[in-house]
Design a protein around this motif. Structure first.
Motif, PDB file in Angstrom:
ATOM      1  N   ILE A  51       0.853  -1.315  -0.057  1.00 14.97           N
ATOM      2  CA  ILE A  51       0.009   0.059  -0.042  1.00 14.97           C
ATOM      3  C   ILE A  51       0.836   1.314  -0.035  1.00 14.97           C
ATOM      4  CG2 ILE A  51      -0.203   0.119   2.504  1.00 14.97           C
ATOM      5  CD1 ILE A  51      -3.087   1.003   2.250  1.00 14.97           C
TER       6      ILE A  51
ATOM      7  N   SER B 136      -5.117   4.700   0.789  1.00 17.68           N
ATOM      8  CA  SER B 136      -5.578   3.261   0.798  1.00 17.68           C
ATOM      9  C   SER B 136      -5.985   2.911  -0.761  1.00 17.68           C
ATOM     10  CB  SER B 136      -6.861   3.266   1.579  1.00 17.68           C
ATOM     11  OG  SER B 136      -6.436   3.666   2.674  1.00 17.68           O
ATOM     12  N   ASP B 137      -6.335   3.866  -1.554  1.00 14.17           N
ATOM     13  CA  ASP B 137      -6.829   3.015  -2.920  1.00 14.17           C
ATOM     14  C   ASP B 137      -5.514   2.868  -3.730  1.00 14.17           C
ATOM     15  OD1 ASP B 137      -7.407   6.537  -4.389  1.00 14.17           O
ATOM     16  OD2 ASP B 137      -5.637   5.525  -3.587  1.00 14.17           O
TER      17      ASP B 137
ATOM     18  N   ALA C 150      -3.526   0.348  -2.810  1.00 14.95           N
ATOM     19  CA  ALA C 150      -3.291  -1.028  -2.650  1.00 14.95           C
ATOM     20  C   ALA C 150      -3.085  -1.996  -3.706  1.00 14.95           C
ATOM     21  CB  ALA C 150      -4.493  -1.616  -1.362  1.00 14.95           C
TER      22      ALA C 150
ATOM     23  N   SER D  95      -6.957  -7.904   2.909  1.00 19.25           N
ATOM     24  CA  SER D  95      -6.908  -6.498   2.857  1.00 19.25           C
ATOM     25  C   SER D  95      -5.852  -5.692   3.502  1.00 19.25           C
ATOM     26  CB  SER D  95      -8.547  -5.872   3.270  1.00 19.25           C
ATOM     27  OG  SER D  95      -8.478  -6.156   4.697  1.00 19.25           O
TER      28      SER D  95
ATOM     29  N   SER E  98      -4.325  -1.978   5.138  1.00 17.78           N
ATOM     30  CA  SER E  98      -4.817  -0.530   5.399  1.00 17.78           C
ATOM     31  C   SER E  98      -3.409  -0.157   6.190  1.00 17.78           C
ATOM     32  CB  SER E  98      -6.173  -0.408   6.256  1.00 17.78           C
ATOM     33  OG  SER E  98      -5.850  -1.307   7.314  1.00 17.78           O
ATOM     34  N   ARG E  99      -3.584   1.326   6.169  1.00 16.67           N
ATOM     35  CA  ARG E  99      -2.337   1.925   7.298  1.00 16.67           C
ATOM     36  C   ARG E  99      -3.031   3.335   8.082  1.00 16.67           C
ATOM     37  NH1 ARG E  99       2.158   3.506   3.177  1.00 16.67           N
ATOM     38  NH2 ARG E  99       3.402   3.782   5.157  1.00 16.67           N
ATOM     39  N   ASP E 100      -2.251   3.456   9.124  1.00 20.33           N
ATOM     40  CA  ASP E 100      -2.769   4.631   9.770  1.00 20.33           C
ATOM     41  C   ASP E 100      -1.456   5.419  10.080  1.00 20.33           C
ATOM     42  OD1 ASP E 100      -3.231   6.003  12.136  1.00 20.33           O
ATOM     43  OD2 ASP E 100      -4.429   4.790  13.070  1.00 20.33           O
TER      44      ASP E 100
ATOM     45  N   VAL F 267       0.710  -0.577   9.717  1.00 23.29           N
ATOM     46  CA  VAL F 267      -0.029  -0.892   8.362  1.00 23.29           C
ATOM     47  C   VAL F 267      -0.500  -2.442   8.838  1.00 23.29           C
ATOM     48  CG1 VAL F 267       0.559  -1.885   6.095  1.00 23.29           C
ATOM     49  CG2 VAL F 267       1.688  -0.005   6.972  1.00 23.29           C
ATOM     50  N   THR F 268      -1.648  -2.496   8.697  1.00 24.10           N
ATOM     51  CA  THR F 268      -2.238  -3.753   8.924  1.00 24.10           C
ATOM     52  C   THR F 268      -2.843  -4.544   7.575  1.00 24.10           C
ATOM     53  OG1 THR F 268      -3.330  -2.602  10.874  1.00 24.10           O
ATOM     54  CG2 THR F 268      -4.374  -4.530  10.261  1.00 24.10           C
TER      55      THR F 268
ATOM     56  N   GLN G 216      -5.233  -7.549   7.008  1.00 25.22           N
ATOM     57  CA  GLN G 216      -6.335  -8.507   7.442  1.00 25.22           C
ATOM     58  C   GLN G 216      -6.584  -9.465   6.736  1.00 25.22           C
ATOM     59  OE1 GLN G 216      -8.530  -7.877  10.363  1.00 25.22           O
ATOM     60  NE2 GLN G 216      -9.565  -9.855   9.735  1.00 25.22           N
TER      61      GLN G 216
END
Length: 122
Positions: free
Chosen positions: A49, A53-54, A56, A67, A69-71, A77-78, A80
């Motif tokens: 990513i 988020s888009d 990825a 999936s 995502s990142r914060d 970065v996660t 799932q």
């Protein structure tokens, strides 16, 4: 420094969530990726990513099941992982790349975590 967490043992069809936390805030400037490796095989791209988020990307083998995502505020970065299969069993590594586009080769990533084991039983 990148530190992964969240690995473990799960039955097929189950879910796990992997997290990667960076020690430096500059992690936000990097593309964050996940790779996995099993004994005797090369490290394999799973997902990555960019800043948004888009941006990825996923390996075909995990599309629709994983999936990412990142914060940016937490430098994390996660990944799932849902509907896990026995063939998802591997050591999963978090990595960071300074390239401008999302790379899928391990050689394009400069920083790596120590890895976390994911085992999916049938």
């Amino acid at each position: 420094q990148l530190v992964e967490s969240g690995g473990g043992l799960v039955q097929a069809g189950g879910s796990l969530r992997l997290s990667c936390t960076a020690s430096e805030s500059t992690f936000s400037n990097y593309i964050a990726g996940w790779f996995r490796q099993t004994p005797g095989k090369e490290r394999e791209f799973v997902s990555a990513i960019g800043w948004l988020s888009d941006s990825a990307h996923f390996a075909d083998s995990v599309k629709g099941r994983f999936s990412i995502s990142r914060d940016h505020a937490k430098n994390t970065v996660t990944l799932q992982m849902n509907t896990l299969k026995p063939e998802d069993t591997a050591v999963y590594y978090c990595a960071a790349s300074s390239l401008g586009t999302v790379p899928t080769l391990p050689i394009d990533y400069e920083h790596w975590g120590q890895g976390t084991q994911v085992t999916v039983s049938s």
